[in-house]
Design an enzyme around this catalytic site. Structure first.
Site, PDB file in Angstrom:
ATOM      1  N   ASN A  12       0.875  -1.177   0.000  1.00 42.63           N
ATOM      2  CA  ASN A  12       0.000   0.000   0.000  1.00 42.63           C
ATOM      3  C   ASN A  12       0.911   1.224   0.000  1.00 42.63           C
ATOM      4  O   ASN A  12       1.496   1.567   1.034  1.00 42.63           O
ATOM      5  CB  ASN A  12      -0.888  -0.021   1.255  1.00 42.63           C
ATOM      6  CG  ASN A  12      -1.687   1.271   1.414  1.00 42.63           C
ATOM      7  OD1 ASN A  12      -1.746   2.083   0.491  1.00 42.63           O
ATOM      8  ND2 ASN A  12      -2.279   1.458   2.578  1.00 42.63           N
ATOM      9  N   TRP A  13       1.032   1.836  -1.174  1.00 44.65           N
ATOM     10  CA  TRP A  13       1.969   2.962  -1.293  1.00 44.65           C
ATOM     11  C   TRP A  13       1.484   4.203  -0.540  1.00 44.65           C
ATOM     12  O   TRP A  13       2.242   5.122  -0.325  1.00 44.65           O
ATOM     13  CB  TRP A  13       2.146   3.335  -2.770  1.00 44.65           C
ATOM     14  CG  TRP A  13       2.948   2.371  -3.586  1.00 44.65           C
ATOM     15  CD1 TRP A  13       3.421   1.138  -3.199  1.00 44.65           C
ATOM     16  CD2 TRP A  13       3.382   2.571  -4.935  1.00 44.65           C
ATOM     17  NE1 TRP A  13       4.111   0.567  -4.230  1.00 44.65           N
ATOM     18  CE2 TRP A  13       4.102   1.420  -5.312  1.00 44.65           C
ATOM     19  CE3 TRP A  13       3.219   3.598  -5.862  1.00 44.65           C
ATOM     20  CZ2 TRP A  13       4.676   1.289  -6.583  1.00 44.65           C
ATOM     21  CZ3 TRP A  13       3.779   3.469  -7.130  1.00 44.65           C
ATOM     22  CH2 TRP A  13       4.506   2.321  -7.484  1.00 44.65           C
ATOM     23  N   LYS A  14       0.208   4.240  -0.181  1.00 42.68           N
ATOM     24  CA  LYS A  14      -0.395   5.449   0.406  1.00 42.68           C
ATOM     25  C   LYS A  14      -0.120   6.626  -0.544  1.00 42.68           C
ATOM     26  O   LYS A  14      -0.074   6.420  -1.753  1.00 42.68           O
ATOM     27  CB  LYS A  14       0.133   5.668   1.820  1.00 42.68           C
ATOM     28  CG  LYS A  14       0.012   4.385   2.678  1.00 42.68           C
ATOM     29  CD  LYS A  14       0.186   4.602   4.129  1.00 42.68           C
ATOM     30  CE  LYS A  14       0.005   3.277   4.868  1.00 42.68           C
ATOM     31  NZ  LYS A  14       0.044   3.385   6.306  1.00 42.68           N
ATOM     32  N   HIS A  99      -9.346   1.504   5.087  1.00 39.21           N
ATOM     33  CA  HIS A  99      -8.067   1.705   5.776  1.00 39.21           C
ATOM     34  C   HIS A  99      -8.283   2.671   6.942  1.00 39.21           C
ATOM     35  O   HIS A  99      -9.088   3.595   6.833  1.00 39.21           O
ATOM     36  CB  HIS A  99      -7.017   2.246   4.799  1.00 39.21           C
ATOM     37  CG  HIS A  99      -5.637   2.169   5.366  1.00 39.21           C
ATOM     38  ND1 HIS A  99      -5.170   3.076   6.292  1.00 39.21           N
ATOM     39  CD2 HIS A  99      -4.635   1.272   5.179  1.00 39.21           C
ATOM     40  CE1 HIS A  99      -3.937   2.736   6.642  1.00 39.21           C
ATOM     41  NE2 HIS A  99      -3.594   1.642   5.976  1.00 39.21           N
ATOM     42  N   GLU A 101      -6.647   5.059   7.898  1.00 45.70           N
ATOM     43  CA  GLU A 101      -6.413   6.466   7.537  1.00 45.70           C
ATOM     44  C   GLU A 101      -7.639   7.063   6.848  1.00 45.70           C
ATOM     45  O   GLU A 101      -7.883   8.262   6.937  1.00 45.70           O
ATOM     46  CB  GLU A 101      -5.141   6.562   6.671  1.00 45.70           C
ATOM     47  CG  GLU A 101      -3.903   6.303   7.518  1.00 45.70           C
ATOM     48  CD  GLU A 101      -2.727   5.684   6.788  1.00 45.70           C
ATOM     49  OE1 GLU A 101      -2.694   5.721   5.538  1.00 45.70           O
ATOM     50  OE2 GLU A 101      -1.846   5.139   7.484  1.00 45.70           O
ATOM     51  N   GLU A 171      -5.073  -4.497  10.743  1.00 42.25           N
ATOM     52  CA  GLU A 171      -4.026  -3.490  10.886  1.00 42.25           C
ATOM     53  C   GLU A 171      -4.243  -2.712  12.184  1.00 42.25           C
ATOM     54  O   GLU A 171      -4.999  -1.728  12.206  1.00 42.25           O
ATOM     55  CB  GLU A 171      -4.059  -2.516   9.704  1.00 42.25           C
ATOM     56  CG  GLU A 171      -3.843  -3.178   8.356  1.00 42.25           C
ATOM     57  CD  GLU A 171      -3.243  -2.214   7.343  1.00 42.25           C
ATOM     58  OE1 GLU A 171      -2.240  -2.589   6.729  1.00 42.25           O
ATOM     59  OE2 GLU A 171      -3.758  -1.087   7.191  1.00 42.25           O
ATOM     60  N   GLY A 177       3.043   2.379  10.710  1.00 45.70           N
ATOM     61  CA  GLY A 177       4.023   3.448  10.524  1.00 45.70           C
ATOM     62  C   GLY A 177       4.805   3.785  11.777  1.00 45.70           C
ATOM     63  O   GLY A 177       5.507   4.796  11.823  1.00 45.70           O
ATOM     64  N   SER A 213       3.847  -2.097  10.282  1.00 47.20           N
ATOM     65  CA  SER A 213       5.292  -2.217  10.493  1.00 47.20           C
ATOM     66  C   SER A 213       5.845  -3.594  10.157  1.00 47.20           C
ATOM     67  O   SER A 213       6.729  -4.115  10.852  1.00 47.20           O
ATOM     68  CB  SER A 213       5.659  -1.816  11.938  1.00 47.20           C
ATOM     69  OG  SER A 213       5.328  -0.461  12.161  1.00 47.20           O
TER      70      SER A 213
HETATM   71  P1  13P Z   1       3.327   0.394   7.590  1.00 47.16           P
HETATM   72  O1  13P Z   1       3.806  -0.901   6.978  1.00 47.16           O
HETATM   73  O2  13P Z   1       4.067   1.592   7.073  1.00 47.16           O
HETATM   74  O3  13P Z   1       3.288   0.314   9.084  1.00 47.16           O
HETATM   75  O4  13P Z   1       1.809   0.614   7.099  1.00 47.16           O
HETATM   76  C1  13P Z   1       0.898  -0.408   7.233  1.00 47.16           C
HETATM   77  C2  13P Z   1      -0.341  -0.024   6.476  1.00 47.16           C
HETATM   78  O5  13P Z   1      -1.061   0.876   6.872  1.00 47.16           O
HETATM   79  C3  13P Z   1      -0.638  -0.756   5.232  1.00 47.16           C
HETATM   80  O6  13P Z   1      -1.909  -0.481   4.783  1.00 47.16           O
END
Ligand code: 13P
Length: 257
Positions: A12-14, A99, A101, A171, A177, A213
């Site tokens: 997931n590149w965000k 997600h 976010e 998640e 993150g 992470s």
């Molecule tokens: P990280 O791997 O950067 O912790 O992010 C996880 C995530 O939100 C994947 O959707």
């Protein structure tokens, strides 16, 4: 022997990436993925503007691609939104929904996430439905209740035939993150709980991914857990060496399990 589920690793590149950097990353992932065991599925979910680039650079590879969100509507006067069928136009096969976010920064409710899941399925895409609790909720002993409510809202809207087509990602928000992954035991415990819900819906083999992470150093231990079928990878999916190392960890587990 229980039927062995495939391992699934999705990046997931965000909101990261630019054309030139993406090209390097996508080509390296496509090339590296070619050597993975057959039962490891690799995907990347890119920002909308880069779906065409993903299509151009991944079409001849075994890596699938998709979006990080879709609209709850199919078309209409919804400025700034992107409908699931538009994502299909670019050869995508995945779409993340719910997600944390999106839930936290864009106020997405459990009901909205459920509707988005329906739109994704109608378009013929595979939804990756994310669930997860905050640290406060975990500390208060509410993890099962929170993730159960999030998953149940989605499953309530789906027939068993639709439910078998989803992917679920656990998640924990406190692990996203932060560099601090859930332990494999913590993750397995929640995955086993989610698996129970899926079994009750007649969808026992839905892939259950862990996200938060995941790194080359902890991936294999996580993926070895009986109910962890792979990972949804944020930060580490932006570095092809790390992402491929995580895919290789999935491969190592898939051949020894
Ligand atoms: P990280 O791997 O950067 O912790 O992010 C996880 C995530 O939100 C994947 O959707």
């Amino acid at each position: 022997m229980p039927k062995q589920r495939a391992k699934v690793v999705v990046g997931n590149w965000k909101m990261h990436g630019r054309l030139a950097d993406n090209a390097v990353l996508l080509k390296a992932v496509a090339q590296g993925a070619a050597d993975l065991p057959e039962n490891v599925l690799v995907g990347v979910c890119v920002p909308f503007p880069y779906l065409a680039q993903a299509q151009a650079l991944l079409a001849d590879s075994r890596v699938v691609w998709g979006a990080q969100d879709v609209s709850a509507h199919t078309e209409g006067a919804y400025t700034g939104e992107v409908a699931a069928p538009m994502v299909v136009d670019y050869g995508a096969s995945l779409a993340i929904v719910g997600h944390s976010e999106r839930r936290n920064y864009h106020g997405e409710s459990v009901e909205l996430v459920a509707v988005k899941t329906q739109r994704v399925l109608e378009a013929g895409l595979t939804p990756i439905v994310c669930v997860g609790e905050t640290l406060e909720q975990r500390d208060a002993g509410e993890t099962s209740q929170v993730v159960g409510t999030q998953l149940d809202a989605v499953l309530a809207k789906l027939s068993p035939q639709e439910a078998v087509r989803i992917v679920v990602a656990y998640e924990p928000i406190w692990a996203i993150g932060t560099g601090e992954s859930a332990t494999s035991q913590q993750a397995q415990e929640v995955h086993a709980f989610l698996r129970g819900r899926l079994v009750a819906k007649g969808a026992p083999d839905v892939p259950l991914l862990y996200g938060g992470s995941v790194k080359p150093e902890n991936a294999e231990e996580l993926f070895r857990q009986p109910d962890i079928d792979g990972g949804l990878i944020g930060g580490a999916s932006l570095k092809y060496k790390d992402f491929l190392a995580i895919c290789e960890a999935a491969g190592a587990v898939s051949v020894t399990q």
